[in-house]
Design a protein around this motif. Structure first.
Motif, PDB file in Angstrom:
ATOM      1  N   PRO A   9       0.698  -1.249  -0.149  1.00 58.78           N
ATOM      2  CA  PRO A   9      -0.506   0.033   0.148  1.00 58.78           C
ATOM      3  C   PRO A   9       1.353   1.873  -0.200  1.00 58.78           C
ATOM      4  O   PRO A   9       1.458   1.681   0.917  1.00 58.78           O
ATOM      5  CB  PRO A   9      -0.624  -0.195   1.403  1.00 58.78           C
ATOM      6  CG  PRO A   9      -0.138  -0.836   1.893  1.00 58.78           C
ATOM      7  CD  PRO A   9       0.937  -2.075   1.121  1.00 58.78           C
ATOM      8  N   MET A  10       1.250   1.904  -0.986  1.00 54.62           N
ATOM      9  CA  MET A  10       1.752   2.848  -1.550  1.00 54.62           C
ATOM     10  C   MET A  10       1.192   4.454  -0.018  1.00 54.62           C
ATOM     11  O   MET A  10       0.536   5.133  -1.095  1.00 54.62           O
ATOM     12  CB  MET A  10       2.167   3.491  -2.715  1.00 54.62           C
ATOM     13  CG  MET A  10       2.537   2.862  -3.968  1.00 54.62           C
ATOM     14  SD  MET A  10       3.913   1.635  -2.895  1.00 54.62           S
ATOM     15  CE  MET A  10       4.742   3.164  -3.812  1.00 54.62           C
ATOM     16  N   ILE A  11       1.763   4.282   0.589  1.00 52.36           N
ATOM     17  CA  ILE A  11       1.549   5.560   1.758  1.00 52.36           C
ATOM     18  C   ILE A  11       2.980   6.544   1.527  1.00 52.36           C
ATOM     19  O   ILE A  11       3.687   6.246   2.051  1.00 52.36           O
ATOM     20  CB  ILE A  11       1.640   4.675   3.165  1.00 52.36           C
ATOM     21  CG1 ILE A  11       0.501   3.550   3.111  1.00 52.36           C
ATOM     22  CG2 ILE A  11       0.884   5.999   4.248  1.00 52.36           C
ATOM     23  CD1 ILE A  11       0.205   3.025   4.379  1.00 52.36           C
ATOM     24  N   ASP A  12       2.433   7.543   1.738  1.00 60.74           N
ATOM     25  CA  ASP A  12       3.996   8.646   1.485  1.00 60.74           C
ATOM     26  C   ASP A  12       4.022   8.942   3.161  1.00 60.74           C
ATOM     27  O   ASP A  12       3.205   8.701   3.793  1.00 60.74           O
ATOM     28  CB  ASP A  12       2.957  10.235   1.369  1.00 60.74           C
ATOM     29  CG  ASP A  12       3.875  11.433   1.524  1.00 60.74           C
ATOM     30  OD1 ASP A  12       4.995  10.826   1.397  1.00 60.74           O
ATOM     31  OD2 ASP A  12       3.258  12.164   0.691  1.00 60.74           O
ATOM     32  N   ALA A  15       3.925  12.160   6.974  1.00 60.11           N
ATOM     33  CA  ALA A  15       2.287  12.259   7.221  1.00 60.11           C
ATOM     34  C   ALA A  15       1.666  13.524   7.404  1.00 60.11           C
ATOM     35  O   ALA A  15       0.659  13.926   6.724  1.00 60.11           O
ATOM     36  CB  ALA A  15       2.436  12.222   8.967  1.00 60.11           C
ATOM     37  N   TRP A  25       6.098   9.583   8.858  1.00 61.85           N
ATOM     38  CA  TRP A  25       5.154   9.268   9.281  1.00 61.85           C
ATOM     39  C   TRP A  25       6.301   8.635  10.737  1.00 61.85           C
ATOM     40  O   TRP A  25       5.595   8.217  12.192  1.00 61.85           O
ATOM     41  CB  TRP A  25       4.483   7.874   9.189  1.00 61.85           C
ATOM     42  CG  TRP A  25       3.766   8.251   8.094  1.00 61.85           C
ATOM     43  CD1 TRP A  25       3.231   8.535   6.949  1.00 61.85           C
ATOM     44  CD2 TRP A  25       2.533   8.384   8.656  1.00 61.85           C
ATOM     45  NE1 TRP A  25       2.408   8.762   6.692  1.00 61.85           N
ATOM     46  CE2 TRP A  25       0.984   8.311   7.727  1.00 61.85           C
ATOM     47  CE3 TRP A  25       1.859   8.606  10.140  1.00 61.85           C
ATOM     48  CZ2 TRP A  25       0.648   9.429   7.431  1.00 61.85           C
ATOM     49  CZ3 TRP A  25       0.031   8.317  10.161  1.00 61.85           C
ATOM     50  CH2 TRP A  25      -0.246   8.958   8.927  1.00 61.85           C
ATOM     51  N   ILE A 154       4.782   1.092   6.592  1.00 66.31           N
ATOM     52  CA  ILE A 154       4.921   2.544   5.705  1.00 66.31           C
ATOM     53  C   ILE A 154       6.091   3.114   5.313  1.00 66.31           C
ATOM     54  O   ILE A 154       5.877   3.221   4.051  1.00 66.31           O
ATOM     55  CB  ILE A 154       4.390   3.721   6.994  1.00 66.31           C
ATOM     56  CG1 ILE A 154       3.230   3.311   7.608  1.00 66.31           C
ATOM     57  CG2 ILE A 154       3.389   4.999   6.410  1.00 66.31           C
ATOM     58  CD1 ILE A 154       2.498   4.656   8.149  1.00 66.31           C
ATOM     59  N   ASN A 155       6.841   3.766   5.939  1.00 65.98           N
ATOM     60  CA  ASN A 155       8.305   3.140   4.984  1.00 65.98           C
ATOM     61  C   ASN A 155       9.044   2.754   3.972  1.00 65.98           C
ATOM     62  O   ASN A 155       9.713   2.694   3.379  1.00 65.98           O
ATOM     63  CB  ASN A 155       9.347   3.970   6.052  1.00 65.98           C
ATOM     64  CG  ASN A 155       9.086   5.082   6.751  1.00 65.98           C
ATOM     65  OD1 ASN A 155       7.985   6.150   6.286  1.00 65.98           O
ATOM     66  ND2 ASN A 155      10.034   5.077   7.903  1.00 65.98           N
TER      67      ASN A 155
END
Length: 291
Positions: A9-12, A15, A25, A154-155
């Motif tokens: 899941p591509m999360i920037d 944050a 994040w 997330i990273n």
């Protein structure tokens, strides 16, 4: 993409961004972990039945200062631990990069040593029981561990070992096309959520009346959880396996995380043994502590 892989899941990693100001994040995880631990510690301090009546309980002011001591200890210790344990040769060649914390590189075991030193200094300055303060800090530590490992996911860093046939494997950006164990989530569950519940149960049963018991459970519990998760986590590329060689997803050589967790396990078992040898302190009475 292999049939069993789950798309990452591509999360920037950023944050919050306002102009040139950006909060990642990972930084947010540190902030939430520290503030969440501070809030939980305040709740525990205001429950007199958990505390022994023969010593001074920490006040709300003590906890406010503990937040600062712990934060400095975690950041400084975590960075120095990474430099010494994981990438010493690189930083000896480029010492200026030791201070480039925005490029990443933190060690839990180094952060633990730094935080423990901060707790020790505060306890001695305020006339508090060092072991009891270690117990209190250990009770809240899994909150930060949980959010920190979620931030690692997330990273898309500290990913797991290849697992092409595992139905919940993830293809991480930067890790090639091979599906891998989401080991960051394994650690968030075991080192964070599961350890938090275990320590909460220990506090509910024994309170803080056996100084060193909760800290021992934390140390031993973390060491077991981390050591287990290391079987699924890809070793740091600059280190690899310290000795032995990988055979499968569940077998392999010894990693730095395993090696550093061994003395932590022994220290935890020693603290538990010592705490159980002593008679528990009598329960405190009265109302909660005030500043």
């Amino acid at each position: 993409m292999p049939a069993f892989a789950i798309a990452f899941p591509m999360i920037d990693p950023v944050a919050i961004s306002i102009g040139p100001f950006a909060v990642r994040w990972y930084a947010l995880a540190y902030i939430v972990g520290l503030l969440g631990g501070w809030w939980y510690a305040r709740l525990l301090v205001n429950q007199p039945g958990l505390w022994g009546g023969t010593g001074r309980r920490p006040t709300q002011t003590d906890l406010d200062d503990l937040l600062v001591y712990a934060a400095v200890g975690v950041v400084v210790g975590g960075r120095l631990g990474y430099v010494l344990f994981y990438n010493l040769e690189h930083y000896l060649a480029q010492p200026a990069e030791i201070f480039a914390v925005w490029k990443g590189g933190m060690s839990f075991h180094g952060g633990l040593i730094g935080a423990a030193l901060g707790v020790f200094l505060l306890a001695r300055r305020r006339g508090l029981s060092v072991l009891t303060m270690f117990d209190l800090a250990s009770t809240v530590a899994p909150i930060g561990l949980f959010f920190g490992r979620i931030a690692n996911f997330i990273n898309a860093e500290l990913w797991g070992r290849p697992a092409p046939d595992f139905p919940y494997a993830v293809v991480f950006p930067g890790a090639g096309p091979v599906p891998r164990h989401p080991s960051q989530l394994y650690e968030a569950f075991s080192e964070g959520l599961l350890l938090f519940v275990l320590l909460a149960l220990a506090v509910r049963i024994a309170g803080f009346r056996r100084p060193g018991l909760v800290a021992g459970i934390f140390a031993a519990g973390y060491a077991v959880a981390r050591g287990t998760c290391e079987f699924f986590r890809e070793p740091d590329p600059q280190l690899g396996f310290l000795f032995g060689r990988e055979v499968s997803a569940l077998e392999g050589g010894v990693t730095m995380g395993m090696l550093l967790s061994l003395p932590l396990l022994l220290a935890g078992l020693f603290l538990i043994w010592q705490a159980m040898r002593r008679e528990p302190l009598p329960a405190a009475g009265g109302t909660g502590a005030t500043a």
